[in-house]
Design an enzyme around this catalytic site. Sequence first.
Site, PDB file in Angstrom:
ATOM      1  N   LYS A   1       0.962  -0.745   0.029  1.00 51.10           N
ATOM      2  CA  LYS A   1       0.310  -0.268  -0.024  1.00 51.10           C
ATOM      3  C   LYS A   1       0.918   1.398   0.248  1.00 51.10           C
ATOM      4  O   LYS A   1       0.527   2.332  -0.275  1.00 51.10           O
ATOM      5  CB  LYS A   1      -0.984  -0.017   1.245  1.00 51.10           C
ATOM      6  CG  LYS A   1      -2.177  -1.068   1.239  1.00 51.10           C
ATOM      7  CD  LYS A   1      -2.845  -0.404   2.059  1.00 51.10           C
ATOM      8  CE  LYS A   1      -3.963  -2.091   2.007  1.00 51.10           C
ATOM      9  NZ  LYS A   1      -5.489  -1.431   2.769  1.00 51.10           N
TER      10      LYS A   1
ATOM     11  N   ASP B   1     -10.998   3.023   1.922  1.00 51.38           N
ATOM     12  CA  ASP B   1     -10.403   2.531   2.693  1.00 51.38           C
ATOM     13  C   ASP B   1     -11.570   3.571   4.101  1.00 51.38           C
ATOM     14  O   ASP B   1     -12.870   2.311   4.608  1.00 51.38           O
ATOM     15  CB  ASP B   1      -9.471   1.773   3.629  1.00 51.38           C
ATOM     16  CG  ASP B   1      -9.105   0.860   3.370  1.00 51.38           C
ATOM     17  OD1 ASP B   1      -9.804   0.164   3.041  1.00 51.38           O
ATOM     18  OD2 ASP B   1      -7.964   0.452   3.919  1.00 51.38           O
TER      19      ASP B   1
HETATM   20  N1  LIG Z   1     -12.805  -3.842   6.830  1.00 56.11           N
HETATM   21  C1  LIG Z   1     -11.776  -3.631   6.004  1.00 56.11           C
HETATM   22  O1  LIG Z   1     -12.244  -3.056   4.807  1.00 56.11           O
HETATM   23  C2  LIG Z   1     -10.067  -3.801   6.572  1.00 56.11           C
HETATM   24  C3  LIG Z   1      -9.794  -2.336   5.422  1.00 56.11           C
HETATM   25  C4  LIG Z   1      -8.285  -2.617   6.402  1.00 56.11           C
HETATM   26  C5  LIG Z   1      -7.532  -3.179   7.294  1.00 56.11           C
HETATM   27  N2  LIG Z   1      -8.280  -3.937   8.262  1.00 56.11           N
HETATM   28  C6  LIG Z   1      -8.100  -4.855   8.907  1.00 56.11           C
HETATM   29  O2  LIG Z   1      -7.624  -3.973  10.013  1.00 56.11           O
HETATM   30  C7  LIG Z   1      -7.094  -4.301  10.891  1.00 56.11           C
HETATM   31  C8  LIG Z   1      -5.778  -3.389  11.005  1.00 56.11           C
HETATM   32  O3  LIG Z   1      -5.011  -3.329   9.510  1.00 56.11           O
HETATM   33  P1  LIG Z   1      -3.803  -2.452   9.248  1.00 56.11           P
HETATM   34  O4  LIG Z   1      -3.454  -2.464   7.744  1.00 56.11           O
HETATM   35  O5  LIG Z   1      -4.465  -0.820   9.904  1.00 56.11           O
HETATM   36  O6  LIG Z   1      -2.727  -2.668  10.859  1.00 56.11           O
HETATM   37  P2  LIG Z   1      -1.102  -2.169  10.531  1.00 56.11           P
HETATM   38  O7  LIG Z   1      -0.781  -1.167   9.845  1.00 56.11           O
HETATM   39  O8  LIG Z   1      -0.447  -3.318  10.780  1.00 56.11           O
HETATM   40  O9  LIG Z   1      -1.976  -1.813  11.895  1.00 56.11           O
HETATM   41  C9  LIG Z   1      -2.162  -2.771  13.319  1.00 56.11           C
HETATM   42  C10 LIG Z   1      -2.617  -1.569  14.140  1.00 56.11           C
HETATM   43  O10 LIG Z   1      -2.659  -2.283  15.728  1.00 56.11           O
HETATM   44  C11 LIG Z   1      -2.086  -2.114  16.885  1.00 56.11           C
HETATM   45  N3  LIG Z   1      -1.584  -3.662  17.873  1.00 56.11           N
HETATM   46  C12 LIG Z   1      -1.356  -4.708  17.497  1.00 56.11           C
HETATM   47  N4  LIG Z   1      -1.307  -5.501  18.138  1.00 56.11           N
HETATM   48  C13 LIG Z   1      -1.607  -5.224  18.998  1.00 56.11           C
HETATM   49  C14 LIG Z   1      -1.707  -5.507  20.572  1.00 56.11           C
HETATM   50  N5  LIG Z   1      -1.522  -6.671  21.332  1.00 56.11           N
HETATM   51  N6  LIG Z   1      -2.572  -4.216  21.283  1.00 56.11           N
HETATM   52  C15 LIG Z   1      -3.135  -3.291  20.948  1.00 56.11           C
HETATM   53  N7  LIG Z   1      -2.735  -2.068  19.981  1.00 56.11           N
HETATM   54  C16 LIG Z   1      -2.099  -2.875  18.914  1.00 56.11           C
HETATM   55  C17 LIG Z   1      -1.110  -1.887  16.155  1.00 56.11           C
HETATM   56  O11 LIG Z   1      -0.718  -0.842  17.227  1.00 56.11           O
HETATM   57  P3  LIG Z   1       1.141  -0.567  16.894  1.00 56.11           P
HETATM   58  O12 LIG Z   1       1.232   0.874  16.568  1.00 56.11           O
HETATM   59  O13 LIG Z   1       1.391  -0.255  18.960  1.00 56.11           O
HETATM   60  O14 LIG Z   1       1.445  -1.342  16.972  1.00 56.11           O
HETATM   61  C18 LIG Z   1      -1.645  -0.713  15.247  1.00 56.11           C
HETATM   62  O15 LIG Z   1      -2.256   0.683  15.555  1.00 56.11           O
HETATM   63  C19 LIG Z   1      -6.297  -5.763   9.985  1.00 56.11           C
HETATM   64  O16 LIG Z   1      -6.976  -6.290  11.102  1.00 56.11           O
HETATM   65  C20 LIG Z   1      -7.006  -5.931   8.802  1.00 56.11           C
HETATM   66  O17 LIG Z   1      -7.331  -7.040   8.513  1.00 56.11           O
HETATM   67  C21 LIG Z   1      -9.934  -3.796   7.431  1.00 56.11           C
END
Ligand SMILES: NC(=O)c1ccc[n+]([C@@H]2O[C@H](COP(=O)([O-])OP(=O)(O)OC[C@H]3O[C@@H](n4cnc5c(N)ncnc54)[C@H](OP(=O)(O)O)[C@@H]3O)[C@@H](O)[C@H]2O)c1
Length: 276
Positions: free
Chosen positions: A70, A106
């Site tokens: 991305k 998104d």
């Molecule tokens: N519904 C949809 O269409 C859609 C679209 C996009 C994404 N998603 C979902 O959204 C989620 C996040 O995606 P992303 O692309 O933003 O991922 P990302 O960039 O890897 O960000 C992950 C986030 O989760 C936090 N996190 C991870 N483990 C944690 C824990 N144990 N305790 C507290 N915070 C934690 C991270 O915090 P830190 O910064 O502290 O590491 C960060 O803020 C994924 O599950 C993805 O599948 C869904």
Amino acid sequence: MIDGHTKLAGVMGWPVEHSRSPLLHNHWCRVHGVNGAYVPLPTRPEHFNVALKGLAAAGFQGVNVTIPHKEAAMRACDRLTDTARRAGAVNTVRFENGQIIGDCTDGTGFCDNLTAHDVTLSGRALILGAGGAARAVAAALLDRGCEVIVANRTMERAEAMVAALKGGEAVEWYDWPNLLSGCSLLVNATSLGMNNKADIDWKPLLRQAGANLCVTDIVYTPRDTPLLIAAQKEGLRTVDGLGMLIHQARAGFRSWFGVDAEVDEATFNLLAASLR
Ligand SMILES: NC(=O)c1ccc[n+]([C@@H]2O[C@H](COP(=O)([O-])OP(=O)(O)OC[C@H]3O[C@@H](n4cnc5c(N)ncnc54)[C@H](OP(=O)(O)O)[C@@H]3O)[C@@H](O)[C@H]2O)c1
């Protein structure tokens, strides 16, 4: 049937087998009578740029871009929409007159899903997370006039995010439950709860929620995440994340195939079945 007129699109990711986008877009092609095809495009990170240019040269209409491409897509595009620039990422690309144009759908998909569930987007929204998806959601809510609070496990990332967005307030992770009473929306935009991992006990954290709080999770595997189950037990209104996935796909479908895709029960059922 694929013939000489078939319009092509696909999803670039590494890995990409888990993506539901081929299922969704090919379903829409079928029900809307579009002569189109949407294929998985497993693309190693080191091949991303050449693959993207190759697809444009080979006559594709455009592509979706997923993990881990991305941010690379942002750099590879000739032009970005304002939304992509604000989100800091590209998930939808269209090839037009020799140009590669990047968008991020998104945030719009997130808001459209809530609106489709009759949730009014106003007041104060508390977003958990400061990753790519959280930033797109925060930008979209700010652009719709919401007040945004961001809590992230790593505080510096939340601070960097609100600074980049020039809006919202970053708070310490341990502090967010105390801020719930003034909020109309709680969004889990972290990966907590993915694949039923019981990483956190949400119930005591929701104690200060007002009766009108709507709780939504962007994690959609499973649809009923631990957060949503805890919120339902507190009698709070919930919206799951599958609708965001479907709504965010509509902009790409429209730009590649020229049709407004329908988000109906059959679409939800198809995707929900694929997640089981
Ligand atoms: N519904 C949809 O269409 C859609 C679209 C996009 C994404 N998603 C979902 O959204 C989620 C996040 O995606 P992303 O692309 O933003 O991922 P990302 O960039 O890897 O960000 C992950 C986030 O989760 C936090 N996190 C991870 N483990 C944690 C824990 N144990 N305790 C507290 N915070 C934690 C991270 O915090 P830190 O910064 O502290 O590491 C960060 O803020 C994924 O599950 C993805 O599948 C869904």
